[in-house]
Motif scaffolding. Structure first.
Motif, PDB file in Angstrom:
ATOM      1  N   ARG A 134     -15.490   6.685  15.802  1.00 21.43           N
ATOM      2  CA  ARG A 134     -14.774   7.118  17.000  1.00 21.43           C
ATOM      3  C   ARG A 134     -13.992   5.969  17.627  1.00 21.43           C
ATOM      4  O   ARG A 134     -13.104   6.184  18.445  1.00 21.43           O
ATOM      5  N   SER A 135     -14.323   4.736  17.238  1.00 19.95           N
ATOM      6  CA  SER A 135     -13.592   3.578  17.757  1.00 19.95           C
ATOM      7  C   SER A 135     -12.482   3.135  16.808  1.00 19.95           C
ATOM      8  O   SER A 135     -11.790   2.151  17.087  1.00 19.95           O
ATOM      9  N   LEU A 136     -12.307   3.854  15.684  1.00 26.88           N
ATOM     10  CA  LEU A 136     -11.321   3.449  14.680  1.00 26.88           C
ATOM     11  C   LEU A 136     -10.105   4.370  14.713  1.00 26.88           C
ATOM     12  O   LEU A 136     -10.177   5.507  15.193  1.00 26.88           O
ATOM     13  N   ASP A 137      -9.003   3.865  14.159  1.00 28.13           N
ATOM     14  CA  ASP A 137      -7.848   4.743  14.023  1.00 28.13           C
ATOM     15  C   ASP A 137      -8.071   5.667  12.822  1.00 28.13           C
ATOM     16  O   ASP A 137      -9.000   5.465  12.027  1.00 28.13           O
ATOM     17  N   PRO A 138      -7.245   6.701  12.664  1.00 31.46           N
ATOM     18  CA  PRO A 138      -7.506   7.695  11.619  1.00 31.46           C
ATOM     19  C   PRO A 138      -7.597   7.112  10.208  1.00 31.46           C
ATOM     20  O   PRO A 138      -8.476   7.507   9.428  1.00 31.46           O
ATOM     21  N   ALA A 139      -6.713   6.186   9.863  1.00 28.33           N
ATOM     22  CA  ALA A 139      -6.731   5.626   8.502  1.00 28.33           C
ATOM     23  C   ALA A 139      -8.022   4.861   8.250  1.00 28.33           C
ATOM     24  O   ALA A 139      -8.640   4.976   7.176  1.00 28.33           O
ATOM     25  N   GLU A 140      -8.457   4.076   9.249  1.00 32.63           N
ATOM     26  CA  GLU A 140      -9.706   3.320   9.103  1.00 32.63           C
ATOM     27  C   GLU A 140     -10.908   4.259   9.028  1.00 32.63           C
ATOM     28  O   GLU A 140     -11.837   4.052   8.246  1.00 32.63           O
ATOM     29  N   ALA A 141     -10.882   5.297   9.853  1.00 35.14           N
ATOM     30  CA  ALA A 141     -11.987   6.258   9.851  1.00 35.14           C
ATOM     31  C   ALA A 141     -12.092   6.961   8.496  1.00 35.14           C
ATOM     32  O   ALA A 141     -13.193   7.159   7.969  1.00 35.14           O
ATOM     33  N   ALA A 142     -10.942   7.331   7.939  1.00 34.70           N
ATOM     34  CA  ALA A 142     -10.948   7.994   6.639  1.00 34.70           C
ATOM     35  C   ALA A 142     -11.519   7.089   5.550  1.00 34.70           C
ATOM     36  O   ALA A 142     -12.357   7.503   4.738  1.00 34.70           O
ATOM     37  N   ALA A 143     -11.071   5.847   5.544  1.00 33.46           N
ATOM     38  CA  ALA A 143     -11.539   4.905   4.521  1.00 33.46           C
ATOM     39  C   ALA A 143     -13.048   4.678   4.640  1.00 33.46           C
ATOM     40  O   ALA A 143     -13.762   4.601   3.628  1.00 33.46           O
ATOM     41  N   ARG A 144     -13.551   4.597   5.852  1.00 33.51           N
ATOM     42  CA  ARG A 144     -14.980   4.348   6.043  1.00 33.51           C
ATOM     43  C   ARG A 144     -15.809   5.549   5.587  1.00 33.51           C
ATOM     44  O   ARG A 144     -16.842   5.405   4.933  1.00 33.51           O
TER      45      ARG A 144
END
Length: 499
Positions: free
Chosen positions: A87-97
Motif C-alpha cells: 500500500r506504500s508502493l506505486d503500482p509497478a513496484e506493487a506488481a513486481a513484489r
C-alpha cells in the motif's frame, strides 16, 4: 445514515457454525496434500484477527521454507502472513513484489519435505477499500498461471471487518456508527477513507466499486454477489450444509477471475462463506481472495482469540525495565483522537513530535539525530510517545503523495532503529498501517515473527519477533482506522509499568 436493524430486516437470521466444523472440512479435503494459505498482507494490520501464525517480512524461498516447517512442526492452522507493504508502493513496484512473492512461495512448496503442499493465495487489504485493486489479484492470478498452468476462476472480495465496524449487507459496504451513532450505518464511500489521496473511491456498492476500480473491465452486472440470502440459506433449518451448497452453486458461473463479492455481518457469516468456498473448491473451482482482516480466521476455522492479558504479552520473555515506545504515524481522524486521549491520560510519558516539514529538506539527517537522542534519554525515565506532526502534507498527485509518505515513514523507521540499538524499549507500539509495516521490517529488523493474538477484542495484534535485535520485545501492530478514542491508551496501559 440508515439503521442496521432496518437493513438486516430483509434477510434471514445467521446460521450458527462452530469454527471446528470449518477446520474439519479443511482437514478432510487436504488429507493427502496439505493446503496452506499464503496471505500477502499489504500492511501488517491484517494479522489482528488471527493468533499463533507465522509472519514473514522477507519472502525468499528460505523464508517460506521456515514458515512451512513452523506450521508442520507446531501443527498450527494452515496459513502464513507475508508483509508486502504494497500500500506504500506505486503500482509497478506493487506488481513486481506480488509476483516475486508468489513465485518464491510456489518454489518453496515444491521443494518442501513431506507430502506435496497445495497453496492458496489471499490478497489481504483494507477493510475500508483502500489499496491496489484489481492490480494485486490480477498479478497473483497471472503468476500462478505462469508457474503452474492453473487458471483462476474467481476472485472473492470480502472487505468486511465486523470487529472494527465494517459490514457488507445487500452488496453495500458500510461503517457502523459509534457512541451516539451506534446502530447506524454509513456507506463507506461517504467516510473520510474514500477521500484517500492515493486510493480514493466513489462507490459503496461493491459491484459498482469493482467496475470503478477496474475501469469497466469488470462491469457491475457481471459481478457475482453473494448476499445474505445465499450466505444464510440454511437459516430456517440451522443447517450449514444448505448454505455451503447455495454458495458453491452460485459460484458455478465464475471463470477467468470473475469478481465475487460477499455479504458479511457476523463471524458465523464468515464461517458459512468458508464452508461454501471449501465446497466450491472441492468441485474444482480455483479461487483467489481479496479480503479484510477476519476472513482468514474464518477460512481456516480458527476460534476467536480472547484479548491478551498483560502477563500473556510478555510470556516466555523477560521484559526490559526501560520505558516503552509508542510510534504514531497515521493521520486519520480516529488516530488523532486516540493520540489526544493517550497524551491526556498518560501524564508521565514524554511526548516527542517529529516535524514533518523538517524531514522534507536536505538537512533532515541532523534533525533525525536530535530526535533519536531525545527519545533515548526519555526512555530511561519511562514511556515515550513519538508522533509525526498532525498537519498532513499531500498533493493532488497520488504518486507524489506516496513519496512524501515514504519519506516520513523512512525517518520514523530511522528513529526506531537507532533507538533500538542504543537503548532497547520495553515494548513498541506502531500506530498506522504503513508505519507499522516499516517499523517491523526495518526499524526493528524483524524477519520472522509469530502473531500471538489481539490486544483488544478482535483488533490490534501482538507480534513476538523470533530473530533480530528486537527478539523477545512485544511489538504491537495497531491499524490507523480501528478502535475507539480510548483504545490506544488501553493497549499502552496493558504493557506499561508507569501508566
Amino acid at each position: 445514515m440508515t439503521l442496521e436493524s432496518d437493513v438486516l430486516a430483509a434477510f434471514p437470521a445467521e446460521v450458527h457454525i462452530p469454527a471446528q466444523l470449518v477446520a474439519d472440512a479443511i482437514a478432510a479435503s487436504s488429507a493427502e496434500a496439505p493446503r496452506i494459505l499464503v496471505v500477502l498482507d499489504d500492511d501488517p494490520t491484517g494479522t489482528q484477527s488471527v493468533s499463533d501464525l507465522a509472519v514473514l517480512t522477507r519472502w525468499e524461498v528460505a523464508d517460506f521454507a521456515w514458515a512451512f516447517a513452523y506450521i508442520r512442526e507446531n501443527q498450527t492452522k494452515p496459513a502464513v502472513y507475508v508483509l508486502t507493504n504494497t500500500r506504500s508502493l506505486d503500482p509497478a513496484e506493487a506488481a513486481a513484489r506480488n509476483e516475486e512473492i508468489v513465485r518464491n512461495a510456489l518454489a518453496a512448496a515444491a521443494g518442501s519435505a513431506g507430502p506435496r503442499l497445495q497453496l492458496g493465495f489471499v490478497s489481504r487489504s483494507d477493510s475500508t477499500l483502500r489499496g491496489h485493486y484489481p492490480l494485486e489479484p490480477d498479478v497473483i492470478a497471472a503468476t500462478v498461471a505462469a508457474e503452474t498452468g492453473e487458471t483462476t476462476h474467481g476472485v472473492v472480495i470480502v472487505p468486511a471487518f465486523p470487529d472494527a465496524g465494517r459490514v457488507t449487507i445487500g452488496g453495500v459496504h458500510y461503517m457502523r456508527g459509534t457512541g451516539e451513532e451506534a446502530g447506524k450505518l454509513t456507506p463507506v464511500a461517504e467516510t473520510e477513507f474514500a477521500k484517500d489521496a492515493s486510493f480514493g473511491f466513489a462507490n459503496s456498492e461493491m459491484a459498482k466499486y469493482v467496475e470503478e476500480k477496474s475501469q469497466g473491465r469488470f462491469p457491475a452486472s457481471e459481478v457475482i454477489v453473494l448476499d445474505l440470502n445465499t450466505i444464510r440459506a440454511g437459516a430456517s433449518a440451522q443447517d450449514p450444509a444448505i448454505s455451503a451448497k447455495a454458495i458453491a452453486d452460485a459460484l458455478e458461473p465464475a471463470s477467468n477471475s470473475t469478481p465475487i463479492v460477499a455479504d458479511i455481518v457476523t463471524e458465523n457469516d464468515l464461517r458459512a462463506l468458508a464452508l461454501g468456498l471449501e465446497e466450491a473448491e472441492r468441485r474444482g473451482k480455483k479461487l483467489l481472495y481479496r479480503v479484510g482482516p477476519p476472513f482468514v480466521r474464518g477460512r481456516i476455522g480458527q476460534e476467536i482469540r480472547t484479548a491478551l492479558t498483560s502477563e500473556e504479552a510478555y510470556a516466555g520473555n523477560t521484559p526490559s525495565t526501560s520505558g516503552g515506545l509508542i510510534v504514531v504515524g497515521s493521520h486519520v481522524g480516529v488516530t488523532t483522537r486516540q493520540l489526544t486521549a493517550l497524551t491526556a491520560a498518560h501524564s508521565s510519558a514524554r511526548i516527542i513530535e517529529i516535524d514533518v516539514e523538517k524531514l522534507l529538506v536536505p538537512q533532515a539527517d541532523g534533525y533525525i539525530a536530535t530526535v533519536v537522542s531525545d527519545v533515548v534519554e526519555a526512555l530511561h525515565q519511562g514511556d515515550v510517545i513519538v508522533h509525526t506532526s498532525r498537519l498532513l502534507i499531500k498533493t493532488d498527485d497520488a504518486t507524489a503523495s506516496l513519496k512524501i509518505a515514504r519519506t516520513v515513514s523512512a525517518a520514523v523507521v530511522n528513529v526506531v532503529n537507532r533507538t533500538l540499538k542504543t537503548f532497547p524499549p520495553r515494548f513498541v507500539i506502531a500506530k498506522g498501517g504503513i508505519t507499522s509495516s516499516d517499523v517491523a521490517a526495518h526499524g526493528l529488523e524483524i524477519r520472522h515473527a509469530i502473531v500471538r493474538g489481539p490486544m483488544l477484542p478482535g483488533i490490534v495484534s501482538l507480534w513476538e519477533p523470533v530473530d533480530g535485535p528486537a527478539k523477545g520485545i512485544p511489538y504491537i501492530v495497531f491499524a490507523g482506522n480501528v478502535g475507539d478514542d480510548q483504545s490506544l491508551a488501553q493497549v499502552t496501559r496493558k504493557l506499561s509499568t508507569t501508566f
